[in-house]
Write an enzyme that holds these catalytic residues in place. Sequence first.
Site, mmCIF file in Angstrom:
data_model
loop_
_atom_site.group_PDB
_atom_site.id
_atom_site.type_symbol
_atom_site.label_atom_id
_atom_site.label_comp_id
_atom_site.label_asym_id
_atom_site.label_seq_id
_atom_site.Cartn_x
_atom_site.Cartn_y
_atom_site.Cartn_z
ATOM 1 N N ASP A 29 20.293 46.580 89.915
ATOM 2 C CA ASP A 29 18.971 46.099 89.488
ATOM 3 C C ASP A 29 19.138 44.768 88.771
ATOM 4 O O ASP A 29 18.679 44.581 87.649
ATOM 5 C CB ASP A 29 18.305 47.135 88.580
ATOM 6 C CG ASP A 29 16.898 46.744 88.187
ATOM 7 O OD1 ASP A 29 16.242 46.024 88.965
ATOM 8 O OD2 ASP A 29 16.446 47.153 87.096
ATOM 9 N N ASP B 138 30.754 39.542 84.977
ATOM 10 C CA ASP B 138 30.261 39.293 86.324
ATOM 11 C C ASP B 138 30.458 40.582 87.122
ATOM 12 O O ASP B 138 31.588 41.026 87.326
ATOM 13 C CB ASP B 138 31.055 38.138 86.940
ATOM 14 C CG ASP B 138 30.578 37.759 88.331
ATOM 15 O OD1 ASP B 138 30.160 38.663 89.089
ATOM 16 O OD2 ASP B 138 30.642 36.577 88.680
#
Length: 249
Positions: free
Chosen positions: A134, A116
Amino acid sequence: MTFSASLDKALYLTLENGCKSLRFDGNSIQSAMDLDDPYLLALGYSQTMMGFLLFVPDPKQVLIVGLGGGSLPKYCYRYLPESKITTLEINEEVIALRHEFFIPDDNERFSIIQTDAVDYITHGRAEADVIMLDAYDNEGLPAVLATESYYDHCRMALSEKGVLVINLWGTDPKLNIYIERLKRVFNGRVWYCRAFNSYNVIVFASNDEHFKMNWIKFLFLASKLEARHDLDLQGIVRRLRAGLQYSLS
């Protein structure tokens, strides 16, 4: 030849006209690869994100959040031979496709970490000269990756003269909110433009407290860098100077 395969409820792999693409919901293109030149940046937004070279021409550490088809990690790995490239990706299904897109195996200069990104960056495990955000899923940009707190943690992870680069959807109703957050975090040192051939908006935020924009110097540097990179960096300078005045072209 056209080929399409559903990988899970959110990912599709397609092959059409010599281009392999990773898509969300069978429609939106997340990443694309030219089979004749797998290291080519096939999409305009990824080409424009490489505008970070204008701020940091020779980064030692590049951190990329979001793997997709690996276009940006592959390009940086090949064309920035002195750089270490680390990519964070939360979805193991995306990582499992790395060989479909000719993404290199992990080695001393290149690694993909399943994690994460919020946890990784906010807990101080990241250090980079360039951070590229991105990371999208089938529902768009995860809200946790666009908070002022997250941007601030990215800033703290950057080196003294580092740069944060973000790919945003130009049609996102919160686009201006994200940009204002970045301006607060980076004390106004934020520039943005339309990506080539796309409605995406690419944002660059400099961590260099002494940085002052000089468009003539940027154009000169872009010209020099184009000898090493097959990128229209001078075009990126012109777009940054114009802000969001460009239409889809």
